[in-house]
Design a protein around this motif. Structure first.
Motif, PDB file in Angstrom:
ATOM      1  N   SER A 145       0.807  -1.226   0.000  1.00 31.48           N
ATOM      2  CA  SER A 145       0.000   0.000   0.000  1.00 31.48           C
ATOM      3  C   SER A 145       0.840   1.276   0.000  1.00 31.48           C
ATOM      4  O   SER A 145       0.386   2.305  -0.496  1.00 31.48           O
ATOM      5  CB  SER A 145      -0.953   0.017   1.199  1.00 31.48           C
ATOM      6  OG  SER A 145      -0.223   0.048   2.412  1.00 31.48           O
ATOM      7  N   LYS A 146       2.059   1.211   0.523  1.00 32.55           N
ATOM      8  CA  LYS A 146       2.911   2.408   0.589  1.00 32.55           C
ATOM      9  C   LYS A 146       4.082   2.372  -0.378  1.00 32.55           C
ATOM     10  O   LYS A 146       4.533   3.410  -0.843  1.00 32.55           O
ATOM     11  CB  LYS A 146       3.439   2.595   2.012  1.00 32.55           C
ATOM     12  CG  LYS A 146       2.347   2.882   3.017  1.00 32.55           C
ATOM     13  CD  LYS A 146       2.911   3.029   4.407  1.00 32.55           C
ATOM     14  CE  LYS A 146       1.789   3.325   5.375  1.00 32.55           C
ATOM     15  NZ  LYS A 146       1.861   2.546   6.592  1.00 32.55           N
ATOM     16  N   LEU A 147       4.590   1.182  -0.675  1.00 32.36           N
ATOM     17  CA  LEU A 147       5.822   1.050  -1.453  1.00 32.36           C
ATOM     18  C   LEU A 147       5.605   0.626  -2.899  1.00 32.36           C
ATOM     19  O   LEU A 147       6.554   0.565  -3.666  1.00 32.36           O
ATOM     20  CB  LEU A 147       6.754   0.036  -0.777  1.00 32.36           C
ATOM     21  CG  LEU A 147       7.113   0.335   0.689  1.00 32.36           C
ATOM     22  CD1 LEU A 147       7.918  -0.818   1.282  1.00 32.36           C
ATOM     23  CD2 LEU A 147       7.861   1.649   0.792  1.00 32.36           C
ATOM     24  N   GLY A 148       4.363   0.315  -3.245  1.00 37.32           N
ATOM     25  CA  GLY A 148       4.101  -0.197  -4.587  1.00 37.32           C
ATOM     26  C   GLY A 148       4.515  -1.649  -4.677  1.00 37.32           C
ATOM     27  O   GLY A 148       4.512  -2.381  -3.690  1.00 37.32           O
ATOM     28  N   TYR A 149       4.901  -2.091  -5.861  1.00 38.08           N
ATOM     29  CA  TYR A 149       5.243  -3.500  -6.071  1.00 38.08           C
ATOM     30  C   TYR A 149       6.591  -3.834  -5.425  1.00 38.08           C
ATOM     31  O   TYR A 149       7.584  -3.169  -5.674  1.00 38.08           O
ATOM     32  CB  TYR A 149       5.283  -3.832  -7.562  1.00 38.08           C
ATOM     33  CG  TYR A 149       3.909  -3.813  -8.173  1.00 38.08           C
ATOM     34  CD1 TYR A 149       3.034  -4.885  -7.994  1.00 38.08           C
ATOM     35  CD2 TYR A 149       3.466  -2.704  -8.889  1.00 38.08           C
ATOM     36  CE1 TYR A 149       1.755  -4.861  -8.529  1.00 38.08           C
ATOM     37  CE2 TYR A 149       2.181  -2.673  -9.435  1.00 38.08           C
ATOM     38  CZ  TYR A 149       1.340  -3.753  -9.249  1.00 38.08           C
ATOM     39  OH  TYR A 149       0.067  -3.728  -9.767  1.00 38.08           O
ATOM     40  N   VAL A 150       6.566  -4.858  -4.574  1.00 42.49           N
ATOM     41  CA  VAL A 150       7.780  -5.342  -3.914  1.00 42.49           C
ATOM     42  C   VAL A 150       7.858  -6.859  -4.096  1.00 42.49           C
ATOM     43  O   VAL A 150       6.858  -7.521  -4.387  1.00 42.49           O
ATOM     44  CB  VAL A 150       7.813  -4.978  -2.413  1.00 42.49           C
ATOM     45  CG1 VAL A 150       7.846  -3.462  -2.208  1.00 42.49           C
ATOM     46  CG2 VAL A 150       6.642  -5.598  -1.659  1.00 42.49           C
TER      47      VAL A 150
END
Length: 161
Positions: A145-150
């Motif tokens: 939700s905060k870092l995008g795709y990980v």
């Protein structure tokens, strides 16, 4: 104290469960799932579910189930959640250690986590301290939700001898 989870326990645990899935930082569960869907997923589908209780508070929980069927049913899978206010107090460690003992008692030979979000540094470090190895990386497997795709990790540990 760690004991098997009841439906009443899950009702107390539900706000924690809902908070974790709504954060969309660690679990690939639908944040719109209902209480009943969550209960079925966490308590009914697995072999067993357990709670960490202190007084009348449910501070954490885990489930245990076979990771695969047939010739792969000797490897188990677990999921863990700890209430936000109780994090950093060793509860996840106690739950994981308990789950490994239960796994051995149930006849499992190994434990595998299929999708540990790489950005979940605390969990990754704890699982490694407890003897789990990263055996695979799934690129961009989780939309944080905060870092995008990980990335997500597949983590594995042999149990017993």
């Amino acid at each position: 104290m760690i004991r098997e989870m009841t439906k009443a326990d899950f009702e107390v645990f539900w706000p924690t469960f809902e908070s974790v899935i709504n954060a969309q930082e660690t679990y690939a569960f639908d944040p719109e799932m209902s209480f009943q869907q969550a209960y079925d997923l966490w308590c009914e589908s697995p072999l067993k579910a357990f709670v960490f209780v202190e007084g009348d508070q449910v501070l954490g929980s885990y489930y245990i189930k076979a990771n695969g069927m047939g010739p792969s049913n000797h490897i188990c899978n677990c999921g863990y959640m700890v209430a936000e206010a109780a994090r950093g107090k060793g509860i996840a460690r106690q739950l994981c250690e308990h789950s490994q003992q239960v796994a051995i008692e149930l006849g499992f030979k190994a434990m595998q986590f299929n999708s540990v979000v790489s950005a979940n540094d605390v969990a990754v470090a704890l699982w490694q301290k407890l003897g789990f190895n990263i055996v695979g990386t799934i690129p961009s497997a989780y939309k944080h939700s905060k870092l995008g795709y990980v990335d997500s990790y597949v983590m594995h540990k042999q149990l017993g001898h």
